[in-house]
Design a protein around this motif. Sequence first.
Motif, PDB file in Angstrom:
ATOM      1  N   ALA A  80       0.845  -1.214   0.000  1.00  0.00           N
ATOM      2  CA  ALA A  80       0.000   0.000   0.000  1.00  0.00           C
ATOM      3  C   ALA A  80       0.876   1.259   0.000  1.00  0.00           C
ATOM      4  CB  ALA A  80      -0.930   0.000   1.210  1.00  0.00           C
ATOM      5  N   LYS A  81       2.042   1.165   0.672  1.00  0.00           N
ATOM      6  CA  LYS A  81       2.906   2.346   0.823  1.00  0.00           C
ATOM      7  C   LYS A  81       4.070   2.365  -0.170  1.00  0.00           C
ATOM      8  CE  LYS A  81       1.474   3.206   5.537  1.00  0.00           C
ATOM      9  NZ  LYS A  81       0.297   2.333   5.477  1.00  0.00           N
ATOM     10  N   ALA A  82       4.081   1.432  -1.111  1.00  0.00           N
ATOM     11  CA  ALA A  82       5.162   1.391  -2.109  1.00  0.00           C
ATOM     12  C   ALA A  82       4.935   2.452  -3.185  1.00  0.00           C
ATOM     13  CB  ALA A  82       5.207   0.002  -2.749  1.00  0.00           C
ATOM     14  N   ALA A  83       5.974   2.713  -3.963  1.00  0.00           N
ATOM     15  CA  ALA A  83       5.838   3.689  -5.062  1.00  0.00           C
ATOM     16  C   ALA A  83       4.756   3.205  -6.027  1.00  0.00           C
ATOM     17  CB  ALA A  83       7.172   3.817  -5.784  1.00  0.00           C
ATOM     18  N   PRO A  84       3.848   4.096  -6.444  1.00  0.00           N
ATOM     19  CA  PRO A  84       2.745   3.662  -7.308  1.00  0.00           C
ATOM     20  C   PRO A  84       3.156   3.600  -8.777  1.00  0.00           C
ATOM     21  CG  PRO A  84       2.458   5.956  -6.708  1.00  0.00           C
ATOM     22  CD  PRO A  84       3.733   5.508  -6.046  1.00  0.00           C
ATOM     23  N   ASP A  85       4.146   2.744  -9.064  1.00  0.00           N
ATOM     24  CA  ASP A  85       4.659   2.680 -10.434  1.00  0.00           C
ATOM     25  C   ASP A  85       4.389   1.330 -11.097  1.00  0.00           C
ATOM     26  OD1 ASP A  85       6.353   1.080  -9.011  1.00  0.00           O
ATOM     27  OD2 ASP A  85       8.113   2.389  -9.169  1.00  0.00           O
ATOM     28  N   GLY A  86       3.714   0.436 -10.380  1.00  0.00           N
ATOM     29  CA  GLY A  86       3.363  -0.867 -10.963  1.00  0.00           C
ATOM     30  C   GLY A  86       4.412  -1.945 -10.784  1.00  0.00           C
ATOM     31  N   TYR A  87       5.546  -1.590 -10.165  1.00  0.00           N
ATOM     32  CA  TYR A  87       6.614  -2.582 -10.047  1.00  0.00           C
ATOM     33  C   TYR A  87       6.541  -3.400  -8.758  1.00  0.00           C
ATOM     34  CZ  TYR A  87       8.697  -0.647 -14.187  1.00  0.00           C
ATOM     35  OH  TYR A  87       8.910  -0.263 -15.478  1.00  0.00           O
ATOM     36  N   ARG A  88       5.752  -2.937  -7.798  1.00  0.00           N
ATOM     37  CA  ARG A  88       5.614  -3.689  -6.543  1.00  0.00           C
ATOM     38  C   ARG A  88       4.127  -3.984  -6.323  1.00  0.00           C
ATOM     39  NH1 ARG A  88       9.180  -5.127  -2.867  1.00  0.00           N
ATOM     40  NH2 ARG A  88       8.555  -5.423  -0.714  1.00  0.00           N
ATOM     41  N   MET A 111     -10.161  -0.656   0.450  1.00  0.00           N
ATOM     42  CA  MET A 111     -10.852  -0.091  -0.714  1.00  0.00           C
ATOM     43  C   MET A 111     -10.119   1.131  -1.272  1.00  0.00           C
ATOM     44  SD  MET A 111     -13.332  -2.110  -1.383  1.00  0.00           S
ATOM     45  CE  MET A 111     -14.030  -1.201  -2.735  1.00  0.00           C
ATOM     46  N   LYS A 112      -9.504   1.947  -0.364  1.00  0.00           N
ATOM     47  CA  LYS A 112      -8.956   3.237  -0.827  1.00  0.00           C
ATOM     48  C   LYS A 112      -7.462   3.240  -1.118  1.00  0.00           C
ATOM     49  CE  LYS A 112     -12.345   6.047   1.615  1.00  0.00           C
ATOM     50  NZ  LYS A 112     -12.506   6.339   3.047  1.00  0.00           N
ATOM     51  N   ASP A 113      -6.700   2.314  -0.514  1.00  0.00           N
ATOM     52  CA  ASP A 113      -5.241   2.417  -0.610  1.00  0.00           C
ATOM     53  C   ASP A 113      -4.613   1.537  -1.689  1.00  0.00           C
ATOM     54  OD1 ASP A 113      -5.216   4.355   1.268  1.00  0.00           O
ATOM     55  OD2 ASP A 113      -4.769   3.039   2.950  1.00  0.00           O
ATOM     56  N   TYR A 114      -5.425   0.989  -2.568  1.00  0.00           N
ATOM     57  CA  TYR A 114      -4.878   0.138  -3.639  1.00  0.00           C
ATOM     58  C   TYR A 114      -5.458   0.502  -4.995  1.00  0.00           C
ATOM     59  CZ  TYR A 114      -3.306  -2.676   0.238  1.00  0.00           C
ATOM     60  OH  TYR A 114      -2.686  -3.088   1.393  1.00  0.00           O
ATOM     61  N   ALA A 115      -4.670   0.181  -6.011  1.00  0.00           N
ATOM     62  CA  ALA A 115      -5.223   0.101  -7.365  1.00  0.00           C
ATOM     63  C   ALA A 115      -5.563  -1.379  -7.498  1.00  0.00           C
ATOM     64  CB  ALA A 115      -4.179   0.500  -8.381  1.00  0.00           C
ATOM     65  N   HIS A 116      -6.854  -1.697  -7.550  1.00  0.00           N
ATOM     66  CA  HIS A 116      -7.283  -3.101  -7.601  1.00  0.00           C
ATOM     67  C   HIS A 116      -7.070  -3.617  -9.017  1.00  0.00           C
ATOM     68  CE1 HIS A 116      -9.414  -1.057  -4.317  1.00  0.00           C
ATOM     69  NE2 HIS A 116      -9.151  -2.171  -3.668  1.00  0.00           N
ATOM     70  N   ILE A 249     -11.762 -19.518  -0.191  1.00  0.00           N
ATOM     71  CA  ILE A 249     -10.711 -18.503  -0.033  1.00  0.00           C
ATOM     72  C   ILE A 249     -10.350 -17.936  -1.403  1.00  0.00           C
ATOM     73  CG2 ILE A 249      -8.384 -18.045   0.883  1.00  0.00           C
ATOM     74  CD1 ILE A 249     -10.607 -18.863   2.947  1.00  0.00           C
ATOM     75  N   TRP A 250     -10.675 -16.664  -1.592  1.00  0.00           N
ATOM     76  CA  TRP A 250     -10.390 -16.016  -2.874  1.00  0.00           C
ATOM     77  C   TRP A 250      -9.083 -15.246  -2.783  1.00  0.00           C
ATOM     78  CZ3 TRP A 250     -10.284 -10.660  -2.460  1.00  0.00           C
ATOM     79  CH2 TRP A 250     -10.935 -10.115  -1.346  1.00  0.00           C
ATOM     80  N   HIS A 251      -8.418 -15.167  -3.914  1.00  0.00           N
ATOM     81  CA  HIS A 251      -7.131 -14.437  -3.998  1.00  0.00           C
ATOM     82  C   HIS A 251      -7.248 -13.362  -5.065  1.00  0.00           C
ATOM     83  CE1 HIS A 251      -6.224 -18.413  -2.412  1.00  0.00           C
ATOM     84  NE2 HIS A 251      -5.165 -17.880  -1.833  1.00  0.00           N
ATOM     85  N   ALA A 252      -6.473 -12.301  -4.895  1.00  0.00           N
ATOM     86  CA  ALA A 252      -6.530 -11.206  -5.864  1.00  0.00           C
ATOM     87  C   ALA A 252      -5.183 -10.499  -5.952  1.00  0.00           C
ATOM     88  CB  ALA A 252      -7.617 -10.219  -5.459  1.00  0.00           C
ATOM     89  N   LEU A 253      -5.050  -9.713  -7.017  1.00  0.00           N
ATOM     90  CA  LEU A 253      -3.810  -8.969  -7.275  1.00  0.00           C
ATOM     91  C   LEU A 253      -4.058  -7.463  -7.078  1.00  0.00           C
ATOM     92  CD1 LEU A 253      -0.819  -9.171  -8.386  1.00  0.00           C
ATOM     93  CD2 LEU A 253      -1.796  -8.782 -10.646  1.00  0.00           C
ATOM     94  N   TYR A 254      -3.128  -6.797  -6.387  1.00  0.00           N
ATOM     95  CA  TYR A 254      -3.256  -5.375  -6.067  1.00  0.00           C
ATOM     96  C   TYR A 254      -1.959  -4.627  -6.397  1.00  0.00           C
ATOM     97  CZ  TYR A 254      -6.867  -7.323  -2.977  1.00  0.00           C
ATOM     98  OH  TYR A 254      -7.944  -8.012  -2.479  1.00  0.00           O
ATOM     99  N   ALA A 255      -2.114  -3.329  -6.685  1.00  0.00           N
ATOM    100  CA  ALA A 255      -0.971  -2.415  -6.807  1.00  0.00           C
ATOM    101  C   ALA A 255      -1.266  -1.246  -5.858  1.00  0.00           C
ATOM    102  CB  ALA A 255      -0.866  -1.914  -8.249  1.00  0.00           C
ATOM    103  N   PRO A 256      -0.279  -0.401  -5.565  1.00  0.00           N
ATOM    104  CA  PRO A 256      -0.580   0.751  -4.707  1.00  0.00           C
ATOM    105  C   PRO A 256      -1.543   1.720  -5.402  1.00  0.00           C
ATOM    106  CG  PRO A 256       1.791   0.395  -4.885  1.00  0.00           C
ATOM    107  CD  PRO A 256       1.155  -0.483  -5.902  1.00  0.00           C
TER     108      PRO A 256
END
Length: 325
Positions: A80-88, A111-116, A249-256
């Motif tokens: 959530a606190k990583a650089a929002p560049d898509g690499y983490r 809901m607010k701290d990620y790019a889902h 149990i569902w899994h998902a992918l998130y970016a900052p």
Amino acid sequence: MIRSLRAAACAAAVALLAVPVAAQQFPSRPLTIVVPFAAGGPTDTVARSVAAAMEKPLGQPVVVENKPGAGGTLGADNVAKAAPDGYRLLVWHIGMSTSPALYRRLPFDPMKDYAHIGLINDVPMTLLVRNTLAVKDLGELVAWARANAGKATLANAGLGAASHLCGLLFQQAIQTEMITVPYKGTAPAITDLIGGQVDVLCDQTTNTTQQIRAGKVRAVALTAPARLSTLPDIPTAAEGGLKGFELGIWHALYAPKATPKPVVDKLVSALQAALANPDVQKRFAELGSVIYPVEQQTPEGLRKHLQAEIDKWGPVIKKAGVYAD
Ligand code: ASP
């Protein structure tokens, strides 16, 4: 004064332009997917399969980094606190929806701290006992747990883990308390179950299928509405006499959050390509896991599901009165 204002305006314009350029070139170096549990467990298995299959569509290596702790919230916060560049990026499970009710001071907002990015797969759980426990089925486990209330041990991967939620629902269903033993993931937890150091563990079939087949642990129930073709001898909890003890149990992918839209779009396409990969489909099916339809492998699909799950689990957890300060 005017000159410095003009310079500031120019700098702002350059900064604005810089985002799309970097986004257009994305990805130009390796990516990292954070798994918030120990290596070798079910979340790790899901993330590694997806990471490997995303490499081709992205044209870059995708490395998995295990960052366990606090039931998965430590690794989730890190992303959530990583650089929002898509690499983490982050692969996490149902814990994203249960942690707001479990943690009084959760350092991020699901809901607010990620790019889902999108939903990945759904996996049932199995209720396991150590082989040396004289318990053959669910009925016998319930009787034994009641007779050993306050002594029987239940392993989990910490508050916020799927194993924690499953254990919570099990204890509620049988109205008996067990001693919980937290681990950094269910990979080390199942090792201790095999070694006989703990009595019971509830964990995803992505981690348990092989151990059950090899006879290293005994499965007494499956938390799905119907039996799995991959583990046909394991009865559902309902068949074993526990109604309503179902958990996927569902899994998902998130970016900052604030990850630029063009980057998110590339990650969505790469995720969808990975989940359409026949090797990934075969591996997931062998482990009793179902891949979400492509419409849900999307930011909107994930957001909708996540909000519904937060709404579903919040009251259940509040009623159980379990939380961390
Ligand atoms: N999936 C496990 C759990 O939440 C943790 C792990 O992946 O190791 O219980």
